[in-house]
Design a protein around this motif. Structure first.
Motif, PDB file in Angstrom:
ATOM      1  N   ASP A  61      -2.074   8.038  -0.684  1.00  0.00           N
ATOM      2  CA  ASP A  61      -0.727   7.802  -1.219  1.00  0.00           C
ATOM      3  C   ASP A  61       0.061   9.104  -1.341  1.00  0.00           C
ATOM      4  N   GLY A  62      -0.183  10.032  -0.422  1.00  0.00           N
ATOM      5  CA  GLY A  62       0.558  11.285  -0.391  1.00  0.00           C
ATOM      6  C   GLY A  62       0.000  12.378  -1.287  1.00  0.00           C
ATOM      7  N   LYS A  63      -1.026  12.084  -2.058  1.00  0.00           N
ATOM      8  CA  LYS A  63      -1.545  13.098  -2.978  1.00  0.00           C
ATOM      9  C   LYS A  63      -2.223  14.254  -2.248  1.00  0.00           C
ATOM     10  N   ALA A  64      -2.740  14.003  -1.044  1.00  0.00           N
ATOM     11  CA  ALA A  64      -3.298  15.105  -0.253  1.00  0.00           C
ATOM     12  C   ALA A  64      -2.202  16.100   0.116  1.00  0.00           C
ATOM     13  N   ASN A  65      -1.015  15.595   0.395  1.00  0.00           N
ATOM     14  CA  ASN A  65       0.113  16.482   0.696  1.00  0.00           C
ATOM     15  C   ASN A  65       0.463  17.354  -0.510  1.00  0.00           C
ATOM     16  N   VAL A  66       0.435  16.752  -1.694  1.00  0.00           N
ATOM     17  CA  VAL A  66       0.741  17.507  -2.912  1.00  0.00           C
ATOM     18  C   VAL A  66      -0.290  18.609  -3.130  1.00  0.00           C
ATOM     19  N   GLU A  67      -1.553  18.317  -2.845  1.00  0.00           N
ATOM     20  CA  GLU A  67      -2.592  19.344  -2.974  1.00  0.00           C
ATOM     21  C   GLU A  67      -2.316  20.511  -2.035  1.00  0.00           C
ATOM     22  N   GLY A  84      10.596   8.930  -1.505  1.00  0.00           N
ATOM     23  CA  GLY A  84      11.298   8.017  -2.398  1.00  0.00           C
ATOM     24  C   GLY A  84      11.239   6.563  -1.993  1.00  0.00           C
ATOM     25  N   ILE A  85      11.327   6.304  -0.679  1.00  0.00           N
ATOM     26  CA  ILE A  85      11.345   4.924  -0.183  1.00  0.00           C
ATOM     27  C   ILE A  85      10.019   4.561   0.472  1.00  0.00           C
ATOM     28  N   GLY A  86       9.298   5.552   0.939  1.00  0.00           N
ATOM     29  CA  GLY A  86       8.024   5.295   1.614  1.00  0.00           C
ATOM     30  C   GLY A  86       6.869   5.047   0.672  1.00  0.00           C
ATOM     31  N   ASN A  87       7.157   4.896  -0.613  1.00  0.00           N
ATOM     32  CA  ASN A  87       6.144   4.590  -1.618  1.00  0.00           C
ATOM     33  C   ASN A  87       6.644   3.474  -2.519  1.00  0.00           C
ATOM     34  N   SER A  88       5.743   2.735  -3.083  1.00  0.00           N
ATOM     35  CA  SER A  88       6.126   1.786  -4.121  1.00  0.00           C
ATOM     36  C   SER A  88       6.547   2.561  -5.364  1.00  0.00           C
ATOM     37  N   HIS A  89       7.104   1.859  -6.341  1.00  0.00           N
ATOM     38  CA  HIS A  89       7.502   2.509  -7.590  1.00  0.00           C
ATOM     39  C   HIS A  89       6.308   3.198  -8.240  1.00  0.00           C
ATOM     40  N   GLN A  90       5.191   2.512  -8.305  1.00  0.00           N
ATOM     41  CA  GLN A  90       4.003   3.077  -8.947  1.00  0.00           C
ATOM     42  C   GLN A  90       3.454   4.259  -8.164  1.00  0.00           C
ATOM     43  N   GLN A  91       3.458   4.174  -6.835  1.00  0.00           N
ATOM     44  CA  GLN A  91       2.948   5.279  -6.026  1.00  0.00           C
ATOM     45  C   GLN A  91       3.795   6.534  -6.213  1.00  0.00           C
ATOM     46  N   LEU A  92       5.113   6.387  -6.248  1.00  0.00           N
ATOM     47  CA  LEU A  92       5.968   7.552  -6.474  1.00  0.00           C
ATOM     48  C   LEU A  92       5.806   8.073  -7.899  1.00  0.00           C
ATOM     49  N   ASP A  93       5.666   7.174  -8.856  1.00  0.00           N
ATOM     50  CA  ASP A  93       5.466   7.586 -10.242  1.00  0.00           C
ATOM     51  C   ASP A  93       4.220   8.443 -10.408  1.00  0.00           C
ATOM     52  N   ASN A  94       3.210   8.205  -9.560  1.00  0.00           N
ATOM     53  CA  ASN A  94       1.933   8.923  -9.679  1.00  0.00           C
ATOM     54  C   ASN A  94       1.770  10.059  -8.670  1.00  0.00           C
TER      55      ASN A  94
END
Length: 459
Positions: A61-67, A84-94
């Motif tokens: 869910d993109g967290k590897a990119n953040v790392e 912003g759009i490529g994630n659900s609300h919860q995925q972007l929130d996390n």
């Protein structure tokens, strides 16, 4: 007292990890060298660092990119439409839970609270050793309906910028805008808001090798996919900018290091391994795809769309499918490979007359679209392919549209499913002009297809 501030910036990397080892080394080395020279160094990313087209981004869910971004210790990062759009609300929130950098976003709110999200801040003020106050603001492209589908709201520039600048101008010496808005918007902002000293641009993947002076503002941009890293040099006297200069560094010209290719390959392998662990269904037969015609896979996807939107008609283009599915176990990796798109599924409501116009537009453009190369708006295929209708028939000689075998009632409303790319392209203007849309914000096409197969052949 003189001072030099260097700004290093990236944008629109889109999970192109093949460039990441070089980018990481360059940014780390530049920061170290410039700090040793006594300069202030600021680093920013201007959005679309995450793109779920890469299996590792999809699996985490993109967290590897953040790392990966954490290894740079950016001074500020903003979001693009892919985050912003490529994630659900919860995925972007996390997404930024473990980030070691500030997420700056000045035009964004949570519709459920009407407040700025907890994971970002409206602006940031950075104070240098010589007490120069640098204000950082940021904006992402305000795609209203697509953000609303996930209960976010992105403000238009003129809705927030005057108030924000009025609050900030007297508090800082320099204002930098992280803009995921596109070059045309950046130029308009530079003319309308000369208080902004530097705009770091993105979104439209433009490259400004030496920047562009627009009014009093320096506009900068570093292309796409990590092919360039941007660098801005500000010379200041008594905390005021005297000169500003922009350059870019081509990543291809940076030296490779032992282990780079292994690292890049491991990102792919790790993502595929994680996705392969998630089994979806066991297909009793193959579902082949076809680039320029209907296919069993197309029929399954059309039916899957109809089910999720509770309609009985759908339209898709065959170029969406990069491959078919074999009989046997299907994993999330299989679905990601054949449907890597970040487009959204939509339900469209049109009256009979406008539905007739839409089908006429589709028929008029059918032959040119069949082999038309499509780029942007989340499309990850090569060509548009063939338009395929389910429960719609066009009678060319009579120029008549049949809905489930019956002529359209021009005054009646009809609902059908498709993808949002049909709205953004130039070929079907009736959709944008007359369509009423419902977006599905928490799933992509591959997820919808996976749910369809899981319900029938789940493991």
């Amino acid at each position: 007292m003189q001072e030099q501030v260097t700004i290093l910036h990236t944008n629109d990397i889109h999970s192109h990890f093949e460039n990441w080892p070089k980018i990481r080394r360059f940014l780390q080395q530049q920061k170290q060298q410039l700090i040793q020279q006594g300069q202030t160094v600021l680093t920013f990313d201007v959005g679309d660092a995450v793109d779920r087209v890469h299996p590792l981004s999809e699996a985490t869910d993109g967290k590897a990119n953040v790392e990966m971004l954490n290894t740079i210790e950016y001074d500020g990062v903003t979001i693009g439409n892919n985050e912003g759009i490529g994630n659900s609300h919860q995925q972007l929130d996390n997404l930024y839970t473990n980030a070691n950098f500030s997420v700056i976003l000045s035009n964004f709110s949570d519709q459920t609270t009407n407040l700025i999200p907890k994971w970002c801040q409206e602006y940031r003020v950075i104070i240098t050793k010589q007490q120069t106050k640098i204000g950082i603001i940021a904006a992402t492209a305000p795609f209203g309906p697509t953000y609303a589908m996930n209960s976010w709201h992105a403000w238009q520039i003129d809705e927030f910028m005057p108030t924000l600048l009025a609050r900030l101008t007297d508090k800082v010496d320099v204002i930098i805008l992280l803009s995921h808005l596109g070059i045309d918007a950046d130029r308009k902002i530079a003319q309308a808001y000369p208080q902004i000293d530097v705009i770091l641009g993105s979104h439209t993947h433009h490259l400004l090798e030496h920047g562009e002076i627009c009014g009093q503002t320096l506009i900068c941009a570093a292309g796409k996919w990590g092919q360039y890293v941007g660098k801005v040099t500000l010379q200041l006297e008594k905390n005021k900018i005297v000169t500003k200069k922009a350059t870019v560094q081509a990543t291809a010209d940076l030296p490779s290091a032992a282990g780079d290719q292994v690292e890049i390959n491991n990102y792919q392998k790790q993502g595929e391994l994680l996705l392969n662990k998630q089994k979806i269904a066991q297909l009793p037969k193959p579902y082949p795809a076809a680039l320029n015609s209907d296919s069993p896979l197309m029929q399954a996807q059309l039916k899957a769309l109809e089910e999720v939107f509770e309609v009985d008609t759908a339209i898709l283009n065959s170029g969406l499918f990069l491959d078919g599915l074999k009989a046997g176990i299907v994993t999330k990796n299989d679905l990601h490979k054949i449907l890597p798109h970040s487009m959204r599924a939509i339900k469209v409501r049109l009256n009979g007359y406008n539905l007739w116009r839409l089908i006429r537009e589709m028929e008029r453009n059918r032959s040119r679209l069949r082999r038309s190369v499509v780029k942007g708006n989340g499309f990850r295929g090569k060509i548009f392919g063939e338009l395929v209708y389910d429960n719609i028939v066009y009678l060319e000689k009579e120029k008549q549209v049949l809905w489930h075998g019956k002529p359209l009632d021009l005054g009646k409303d009809y609902e059908l499913a498709m993808v949002d790319n049909f709205i953004y392209g130039p070929y079907f203007p009736t959709l944008e002009i007359a369509g009423h849309f419902t977006y599905l914000g928490d799933r992509f096409l591959r997820d919808i297809l996976g749910d369809y197969f899981a319900a029938r052949f789940g493991v």
